[in-house]
Write an enzyme that holds these catalytic residues in place. Structure first.
Site, PDB file in Angstrom:
ATOM      1  N   LYS A  14       1.008  -1.072   0.111  1.00 55.68           N
ATOM      2  CA  LYS A  14      -0.153   0.126  -0.054  1.00 55.68           C
ATOM      3  C   LYS A  14       0.983   1.356   0.000  1.00 55.68           C
ATOM      4  O   LYS A  14       0.433   2.213  -0.051  1.00 55.68           O
ATOM      5  CB  LYS A  14      -0.909   0.032   1.139  1.00 55.68           C
ATOM      6  CG  LYS A  14      -1.787  -1.268   1.196  1.00 55.68           C
ATOM      7  CD  LYS A  14      -3.400  -1.056   1.098  1.00 55.68           C
ATOM      8  CE  LYS A  14      -4.195  -2.132   1.089  1.00 55.68           C
ATOM      9  NZ  LYS A  14      -3.673  -3.491   1.246  1.00 55.68           N
TER      10      LYS A  14
HETATM   11  C1  PLP Z   1      -4.140  -4.696   0.269  1.00 56.90           C
HETATM   12  C2  PLP Z   1      -3.323  -5.778   0.112  1.00 56.90           C
HETATM   13  C3  PLP Z   1      -3.657  -6.785  -0.818  1.00 56.90           C
HETATM   14  C4  PLP Z   1      -4.692  -6.757  -1.875  1.00 56.90           C
HETATM   15  O1  PLP Z   1      -4.721  -5.755  -2.742  1.00 56.90           O
HETATM   16  P1  PLP Z   1      -5.893  -5.202  -3.533  1.00 56.90           P
HETATM   17  O2  PLP Z   1      -5.413  -3.945  -4.424  1.00 56.90           O
HETATM   18  O3  PLP Z   1      -6.984  -4.736  -2.482  1.00 56.90           O
HETATM   19  O4  PLP Z   1      -6.412  -6.324  -4.384  1.00 56.90           O
HETATM   20  C5  PLP Z   1      -2.796  -8.002  -0.991  1.00 56.90           C
HETATM   21  N1  PLP Z   1      -1.825  -8.023   0.119  1.00 56.90           N
HETATM   22  C6  PLP Z   1      -1.661  -7.165   0.738  1.00 56.90           C
HETATM   23  C7  PLP Z   1      -0.554  -7.717   1.796  1.00 56.90           C
HETATM   24  C8  PLP Z   1      -2.232  -6.139   1.007  1.00 56.90           C
HETATM   25  O5  PLP Z   1      -1.981  -5.266   1.839  1.00 56.90           O
END
Ligand code: PLP
Length: 490
Positions: A107
């Protein structure tokens, strides 16, 4: 390029879309032009990572000035690697490591950029108010958003998390956050209570104050999606640089998926011309997307299963709405209908042509708890590569698809978290002992693997707790109102 809602004709500029987050009709902002876009992808993959970022972002978000300066501010000195997203070979495949940012989670890539976009949009539109970001978090998003927004002029951020509902490391990451414009508050309730509380606060308080504009940092904001398109291009550049592909060769990407933002960014890259082969949507036991991609029926009426890959424990993937819009040729009436059915009955079915458009690009797989932990062990034993439980879900799905004779191009697995964010699960996967608290588990993992613990995590043990507010869920709106009445934060 004009942005519009996925559900009606409501439209606005890209800067307004970033400031608003969600359209007033509940739809997501999208640029229909992306379906038939002219983009010099060959030039893009020949550029440096920074230049590529500027080229992608200024194409998708055309009315931002000085994108170069914004990219520089977003990424300079914040990532622990020269590269935002290094590509690492692993057996016959590759891992794209998206976790080298300030909170060791994927993120960070988008949440480092979003504050720059929001401040720039605010300045362009001559807004005098403080943009106050309200975020409910189940763990990862809160810290990445705090890290992105702290001390950014013109903004403030409040994060609500469920008391006792996040891991000790995640809690420490948030309550030790420094910065004059930040607040973190525990809520006596679960994540849904936090999310509902934030929505109620929005409804009750938007427009209440002249001094504060409420906004959100969650992944439906186009300002979070656009930065994720960049690393598909830079992954391709790195394969070219290694001499492992020729310009024009197709590459498959396997993406551990929750809210469908990460993988949708891959679809954007494909629409922009990048030779993307298959986009593989990898799910854990919450396999609603697997069923949808295979049948065209999206059925959220099923039990919510807690897994060791919590960021993928999702039954309603918000960003899928943008894919529906693109795959049905931009028919906002159709999308509005499906979303209304989902809200009313918890299920909808797309038409044959839309499903075929989706299946032409996307494959799907899912894996249960046992095989994702086994995969952590297998990848460690065979390749001496340590992966987190989310990444392991992707590896496990890739292995299954290969057995079926799919994924014949070069394959890139997107890695979304550092293994040190989930030390207990990773230790149990590689057969270590997971006694003690998470900090001693990190040390244990480091002793076994010799992979250093990221400083932002090891440093938490000594960090001072600064945010100790705890409220009942009914108090959330009042908590935000008090902040607004003092004119924002910082
Ligand atoms: C947010 C997240 C995801 C999923 O990503 P999306 O864009 O919501 O599909 C997968 N793995 C981790 C560790 C995340 O923080």
């Amino acid at each position: 390029m004009l942005y519009k809602s996925t559900r009606s004709d409501l439209n606005c500029s890209s800067a307004e879309a970033v400031l608003k987050g969600l359209a007033a009709d509940g739809g997501l902002y999208i640029d229909p032009a992306v379906m038939s876009m002219e983009f010099d992808w060959e030039r893009c993959v020949s550029l440096s990572e920074r230049e590529c970022a500027v080229m992608v972002l200024s194409t998708l978000l055309p009315d931002f000035e000085d994108m170069e300066g914004l990219v520089e501010k977003a990424y300079s000195g914040k990532f622990d690697n020269e590269c935002i997203a290094p590509l690492v070979p692993c057996g016959e495949d590759y891992v794209l490591e998206l976790f080298h940012g300030p909170t060791s989670a994927f993120k960070d890539v988008a949440l480092s950029m979003l504050p720059q976009l929001i401040t720039s949009a605010r300045n362009n539109l001559g807004m005098e108010q403080q943009v106050l970001i309200l975020t409910a978090t189940s763990g990862d998003t809160g810290k990445a958003a705090l890290e992105g927004f702290h001390d950014v002029p013109g903004t403030g951020i409040v994060v609500f998390y469920p008391e006792g509902g996040v891991s000790p490391v995640q809690r420490a990451q948030m309550v030790c956050q420094q910065g004059a414009n930040v607040k973190v508050c525990a809520v006596r309730g679960n994540f849904d209570d936090c999310q509902r509380g934030v929505k109620e606060a929005f409804a009750a308080l938007s427009g209440e104050s002249e001094k504060v504009h409420l906004s959100s940092a969650n992944s439906i904001n186009i300002g979070r999606l656009a930065p994720q398109v960049i690393y598909y291009f830079t992954a391709y550049s790195q394969l070219l640089e290694r001499g492992d592909i020729e310009l024009g060769d197709k590459v498959d990407f396997v993406v551990p998926t929750g809210n469908f933002g990460d993988i949708l960014a891959g679809y954007y890259a494909k629409l922009m011309g990048l030779p993307v082969g298959r986009l593989v949507c990898a799910s854990n036991a919450n396999n609603v997307l697997y069923d949808f991609i295979n049948t065209g029926v999206y059925d959220a009426r099923r039990p919510f299963i807690r897994t060791s890959s919590p960021s993928m424990d999702i039954l309603v993937s918000s960003n899928l709405e943008r894919l529906l819009f693109l795959a049905c040729g931009g028919d906002d009436e159709k999308v509005k209908g499906w979303m209304a059915e989902l809200k009313k009955d918890g299920v909808y079915k797309v038409d044959k042509a839309t499903l075929e458009n989706i299946q032409a690009v996307f494959s799907a797989g899912y894996t249960d708890e046992k095989s994702s932990l086994e995969t952590i062990g297998r990848i460690w034993n065979e390749e001496k590569y340590l992966c987190d439980p989310h990444t392991a879900v992707a590896f496990s799905v890739l292995e299954e698809l290969k057995k079926e004779g799919l994924c014949k191009n070069k394959c890139v697995v997107l890695s979304t978290a550092s293994p040190y964010k989930f030390p207990a699960a990773v230790l149990s996967g590689i057969g270590g002992s997971s006694e003690g608290d998470e900090f001693s588990q990190m040390d244990e993992l480091c002793a076994i693997s010799s992979v250093p613990v990221p400083k932002n995590l090891s440093g938490l043990k000594e960090a001072k707790e600064l945010h100790l507010d705890v409220i009942d869920k009914e108090e959330l709106t009042g908590y935000v109102r008090a902040i607004i009445q003092q004119g924002g934060l910082g």
